[in-house]
Scaffold this motif. Structure first.
Motif, PDB file in Angstrom:
ATOM      1  N   TYR A   1       0.818  -1.211   0.000  1.00  0.00           N
ATOM      2  CA  TYR A   1       0.000   0.000   0.000  1.00  0.00           C
ATOM      3  C   TYR A   1       0.854   1.264   0.000  1.00  0.00           C
TER       4      TYR A   1
ATOM      5  N   LEU B   1       1.995   5.841  -2.671  1.00  0.00           N
ATOM      6  CA  LEU B   1       1.221   6.890  -2.002  1.00  0.00           C
ATOM      7  C   LEU B   1       1.148   8.191  -2.802  1.00  0.00           C
TER       8      LEU B   1
ATOM      9  N   ALA C   1      -7.044  10.682  -2.308  1.00  0.00           N
ATOM     10  CA  ALA C   1      -7.817   9.464  -2.055  1.00  0.00           C
ATOM     11  C   ALA C   1      -6.980   8.215  -2.293  1.00  0.00           C
ATOM     12  N   ILE C   2      -7.191   7.224  -1.440  1.00  0.00           N
ATOM     13  CA  ILE C   2      -6.679   5.877  -1.653  1.00  0.00           C
ATOM     14  C   ILE C   2      -7.838   5.054  -2.171  1.00  0.00           C
TER      15      ILE C   2
ATOM     16  N   ALA D   1      -5.687   5.491   5.216  1.00  0.00           N
ATOM     17  CA  ALA D   1      -5.855   6.840   4.675  1.00  0.00           C
ATOM     18  C   ALA D   1      -5.736   7.883   5.780  1.00  0.00           C
TER      19      ALA D   1
ATOM     20  N   ALA E   1      -2.188   8.978  -4.224  1.00  0.00           N
ATOM     21  CA  ALA E   1      -3.149   9.249  -3.154  1.00  0.00           C
ATOM     22  C   ALA E   1      -2.987  10.673  -2.640  1.00  0.00           C
TER      23      ALA E   1
ATOM     24  N   VAL F   1      -6.598  13.158   2.860  1.00  0.00           N
ATOM     25  CA  VAL F   1      -6.589  11.878   2.144  1.00  0.00           C
ATOM     26  C   VAL F   1      -7.677  11.006   2.747  1.00  0.00           C
TER      27      VAL F   1
ATOM     28  N   TYR G   1     -10.249   7.276   2.124  1.00  0.00           N
ATOM     29  CA  TYR G   1     -10.360   6.007   1.419  1.00  0.00           C
ATOM     30  C   TYR G   1     -11.632   6.003   0.601  1.00  0.00           C
TER      31      TYR G   1
END
Length: 284
Positions: free
Chosen positions: A144, A148, A156-157, A206, A151, A217, A219
Motif C-alpha cells: 500500500y 502513495l 484518495a486511496i 488513509a 493518493a 486523504v 479512502y
C-alpha cells in the motif's frame, strides 16, 4: 550452505542482509536469474549463482552443495506452480536437507485467487520427500505505501476492501523471520502463519497518511469491477489488475487478517507498526 532464490528481488535481498548478520558470507548462495544484479553481494563474499526457474539446469548448478534452501515464490503469476516444482525437483536432486517456502497467509483456506499456486506448491513439497517448512506470509505493508504519490495528489486511496481488516507487516519483518527460521534448529513440518501484530482497514491507512502528510486523504471504496478498471486505467496489465482487485474482495472475507502473532514470536519483538512504514514512504 544456505541458498536464497530471487536474491535480487525485494524480499530476497532483505533475507540475505538478515542472514549476513549471523552467517558467514561464503556460506550464503544468492540464486538469481540475473547474477549481474547481485554484483554488490558478490563483492561482500556471497556466492552468486545463476538460477532461472524456467531453466532447470541452472537450478541444479545453483543448488549444488546447498543444505538449506529458501524458495522465494516467483512473481510470474500463472507460471509459479511449474516454476516452483522445477526448483523443488532440483533441490531434491542436489540433496538439499530443508526447503523453506514463502507461501501466502492461510493458503489452505484462503479465498484469494493467488492462493491456488501456493497450494499447488505446498502439495509439491509434501510429495517431494524433502523436509520442508512453510512461511505463509501475510500482506506486506509496502503493498500500500509503495504508491502513495497518487493518493497524495488526488486526496484518495482507492480500493475495494470495504472495512476488511489487514494484518500486514513490513517486508523486512518477513525477511528477518525467514532468516531466523532457516538458521534455527529442527523446523521440518512447521507451517507458520505470519502477519502483523495490529490490523487496520484502508480507512485507517488513509487517516494515517493524512495525519503524517498534513494533506486531506480519504479512502474511496469501489466495486471490484470498477477498481480493476481504475488499475488498468493507470497502466497495470489486466492480469495484475485482476489479481489486486480480487485481493480486495478477499480482504472483505478475512483473507488478510490473522491475530496469532506468530511473526512477532519468531522475531522476538513487535512487528513494524503501520505508522513507521507510512513515515518511511513519505520520507522518500
Amino acid at each position: 550452505m544456505i541458498a536464497v532464490t530471487g536474491a535480487t528481488g525485494q524480499l530476497g535481498r532483505l533475507v540475505i542482509e538478515a542472514l549476513l548478520k549471523t552467517v558467514p558470507a561464503s556460506q550464503i548462495v544468492a540464486a538469481a536469474r540475473t547474477p549481474e544484479k547481485a554484483a554488490d553481494l558478490a563483492a561482500r563474499g556471497v556466492q552468486v549463482r545463476r538460477a532461472d526457474y524456467n531453466e532447470p539446469a541452472t537450478l541444479d548448478a545453483a543448488f549444488a552443495g546447498v543444505k538449506k534452501l529458501l524458495l522465494v515464490s516467483s512473481s510470474e503469476i500463472g507460471k509459479r506452480g511449474t516454476q516452483h516444482r522445477a526448483a523443488i525437483d532440483a533441490a531434491r536432486r542436489a540433496g538439499v536437507e530443508l526447503i523453506a517456502y514463502t507461501s501466502v497467509l492461510h493458503a489452505d483456506t484462503s479465498p484469494l485467487g493467488l492462493a491456488g499456486e501456493h497450494r499447488e506448491t505446498e502439495a509439491a513439497l509434501r510429495d517431494s520427500g524433502v523436509p520442508f517448512v512453510v512461511l505463509r506470509n501475510g500482506w506486506y505493508t509496502e503493498n500500500y505505501t509503495g504508491s502513495l504519490a497518487p493518493a497524495l495528489e488526488h486526496g484518495a486511496i482507492l480500493g475495494n476492501s470495504r472495512d476488511g481488516r489487514i494484518s500486514s507487516a513490513a517486508r523486512a519483518d518477513y525477511a528477518e523471520a525467514a532468516a531466523l527460521v532457516i538458521t534455527r534448529g529442527p523446523q521440518a513440518g512447521q507451517i507458520y502463519e505470519l502477519a502483523g501484530d495490529t490490523a487496520y482497514t484502508l480507512t485507517d491507512l488513509a487517516a494515517e497518511v493524512a495525519r503524517q502528510s498534513g494533506k486531506a486523504v480519504v479512502y474511496r471504496d469501489l466495486s471490484e469491477a470498477d477498481y480493476k478498471a481504475a488499475l488498468i486505467g493507470v497502466g497495470l496489465p489486466e492480469p495484475v489488475a485482476a489479481l489486486i482487485s480480487d485481493s480486495g474482495t478477499g480482504t472483505v472475507k478475512g483473507a488478510l487478517f490473522d491475530d496469532s502473532h506468530q511473526l512477532s514470536a519468531i522475531l522476538g519483538r513487535p512487528t513494524t507498526p503501520l505508522a513507521t512504514v507510512v513515515a518511511a514512504a513519505l520520507a522518500r
